[in-house]
Design an enzyme around this catalytic site. Structure first.
Site, PDB file in Angstrom:
ATOM      1  N   ASP A   1      -2.370  -1.344  10.450  1.00 19.37           N
ATOM      2  CA  ASP A   1      -2.572  -1.319   8.993  1.00 19.37           C
ATOM      3  C   ASP A   1      -3.220  -2.604   8.464  1.00 19.37           C
ATOM      4  O   ASP A   1      -3.595  -2.660   7.289  1.00 19.37           O
ATOM      5  CB  ASP A   1      -1.228  -1.186   8.267  1.00 19.37           C
ATOM      6  CG  ASP A   1      -0.649   0.202   8.391  1.00 19.37           C
ATOM      7  OD1 ASP A   1      -1.368   1.114   8.830  1.00 19.37           O
ATOM      8  OD2 ASP A   1       0.539   0.368   8.038  1.00 19.37           O
TER       9      ASP A   1
ATOM     10  N   LYS B   1       0.835  -1.217   0.000  1.00 18.08           N
ATOM     11  CA  LYS B   1       0.000   0.000   0.000  1.00 18.08           C
ATOM     12  C   LYS B   1       0.859   1.252   0.000  1.00 18.08           C
ATOM     13  O   LYS B   1       2.045   1.226   0.369  1.00 18.08           O
ATOM     14  CB  LYS B   1      -0.934   0.039   1.209  1.00 18.08           C
ATOM     15  CG  LYS B   1      -0.257   0.017   2.594  1.00 18.08           C
ATOM     16  CD  LYS B   1       0.111   1.369   3.182  1.00 18.08           C
ATOM     17  CE  LYS B   1       0.674   1.242   4.595  1.00 18.08           C
ATOM     18  NZ  LYS B   1       1.606   2.267   4.996  1.00 18.08           N
TER      19      LYS B   1
HETATM   20  O1  C5P Z   1      -0.187  -0.953  15.260  1.00 16.40           O
HETATM   21  P1  C5P Z   1       1.250  -1.197  14.950  1.00 16.40           P
HETATM   22  O2  C5P Z   1       1.770  -2.458  15.563  1.00 16.40           O
HETATM   23  O3  C5P Z   1       1.567  -1.100  13.505  1.00 16.40           O
HETATM   24  O4  C5P Z   1       2.048  -0.007  15.644  1.00 16.40           O
HETATM   25  C1  C5P Z   1       3.427  -0.022  15.890  1.00 16.40           C
HETATM   26  C2  C5P Z   1       3.762   1.101  16.867  1.00 16.40           C
HETATM   27  O5  C5P Z   1       3.560   2.377  16.258  1.00 16.40           O
HETATM   28  C3  C5P Z   1       2.862   1.128  18.087  1.00 16.40           C
HETATM   29  O6  C5P Z   1       3.378   0.356  19.119  1.00 16.40           O
HETATM   30  C4  C5P Z   1       2.849   2.584  18.474  1.00 16.40           C
HETATM   31  O7  C5P Z   1       4.014   2.907  19.180  1.00 16.40           O
HETATM   32  C5  C5P Z   1       2.956   3.298  17.153  1.00 16.40           C
HETATM   33  N1  C5P Z   1       1.646   3.735  16.602  1.00 16.40           N
HETATM   34  C6  C5P Z   1       1.069   4.886  17.120  1.00 16.40           C
HETATM   35  N2  C5P Z   1      -0.115   5.338  16.569  1.00 16.40           N
HETATM   36  C7  C5P Z   1      -0.711   4.684  15.545  1.00 16.40           C
HETATM   37  C8  C5P Z   1      -0.130   3.501  15.009  1.00 16.40           C
HETATM   38  C9  C5P Z   1       1.061   3.070  15.564  1.00 16.40           C
HETATM   39  O8  C5P Z   1       1.583   5.506  18.050  1.00 16.40           O
HETATM   40  N3  C5P Z   1      -1.830   5.178  15.005  1.00 16.40           N
END
Ligand code: C5P
Length: 325
Positions: A136, A12
């Protein structure tokens, strides 16, 4: 009995990404437009009945905490039966580039494995499983163009648009999402928030018209480009080569340029490949609409899925297994 499917897990782009504020749960509130593109990993998934559940991953030796494997575990837990699952992943999407490769692989397992294993998992439950794996992942259950709110997991469909062409440059830089948010967090203000909402709204309306010439803004660019100055050079070079819109995707590090002129795009790709930096990869990609995305899924799973339609004649989504009771 073994059932196997080979599926493509598309990457994406974020067509704009605004980070508004840090929420009490530690995540950041976003506004983004997700777009699936033709660059894809290839995943072979097999399922056979077994006395106990085993999940075997082949093809990618050094991906710690593999999301596809975790997705398979979630599906088997929800299935309420045992089975042997084989996952063979061929990676083409660069990792740590903001292209959603790992998330797409995980969503591919969530879509395909229930069909092969003969279980029905409602979309709401699949979406909850996806959100648990990563912010995502839910987007890849739908594909195409979608508006993402919340931490990116709250999704609204946007209309299919023409298949725009882009040149994607992935430098040899692994950009950490958590670090990106940490650096960005200290720059967030209330005044900035209102401006971001106004400008995001304008660009979303432009996007909807399909003749969008608005500037794409990704709030990660300033912090990630400060950390990796070479990315600024890539952005500049894409602009100079004639891309109409240039932006970083996700929390980086890949940068893309959208070209109106396919000849110019191809010429830029050839020249770039000749003089690429060490480890830099260049891809010519096209946008994949939801119709194309879901069509590719139906073709990949046709042997094991119902070709059922709803009362209005629309194909049902997600794909349903013909082996489910
Ligand atoms: O959800 P995901 O595992 O992809 O997120 C990785 C890290 O990115 C999370 O632990 C968080 O620290 C940060 N994050 C965030 N806000 C979001 C998505 C991710 O702070 N909307």
């Amino acid at each position: 009995m073994t059932r196997t499917a080979r599926v493509r897990a598309y990457a994406k782009l974020n067509l704009g990404l605004r980070v508004l504020y840090k929420r009490p749960d530690g995540y950041h509130e976003l506004r983004t437009i997700f777009q699936t593109i033709s660059l894809a990993d290839s995943l072979e998934i097999s399922y056979s009945t077994a006395r106990s559940t085993v999940i075997e991953m082949a093809g990618t030796p050094d991906i710690p905490d593999n999301l596809a494997e975790r997705a398979a575990r979630l599906v088997m837990d929800a299935a309420g039966k045992h089975g042997a699952v084989g996952l063979k992943l061929s990676k083409y999407i660069p990792a740590g580039a903001g292209l959603g490769g790992g998330s797409s692989d995980a969503a591919a397992v969530l879509l395909a494995l229930p069909v092969l294993a003969g279980v029905r998992i409602p979309m709401e439950q699949l979406t909850a499983m996806a959100a648990k794996l990563g912010s995502d992942v839910p987007f890849f259950l739908y594909g195409g163009t979608a508006l993402g709110l919340g931490r990116g997991e709250e999704l609204y469909p946007l209309p299919d648009r023409r298949a725009e062409q882009a040149l994607l440059v992935a430098p040899d830089v692994h950009s950490s999402t958590a670090d990106g948010y940490r650096d960005l967090s200290v720059t967030l203000t209330n005044v900035g928030l209102q401006n971001k909402l106004d400008s995001f709204q304008r660009s979303a309306w432009g996007n909807c018209s399909g003749e969008d010439k608005s500037i794409l803004i990704n709030d990660f660019e300033d912090v990630v480009l400060a950390r990796y100055p070479q990315l600024g050079g890539i952005r500049e070079r894409l602009r100079r080569a004639g891309a109409t819109r240039v932006a970083m995707t996700g929390s980086g590090s890949a940068i893309f340029g959208i070209f109106d002129n396919p000849g110019k795009l191809e010429q830029t790709r050839l020249e770039w490949e000749k003089r690429a930096e060490t480890g830099e990869r260049v891809f010519s990609v096209s946008f994949v609409s939801r119709t194309r995305y879901q069509g590719a899924w139906r073709r990949a799973l046709h042997q094991d899925m119902h070709d059922r339609q709803d009362r209005k004649g629309n194909d049902t989504w997600p794909p349903q297994s013909r082996h489910a009771r």
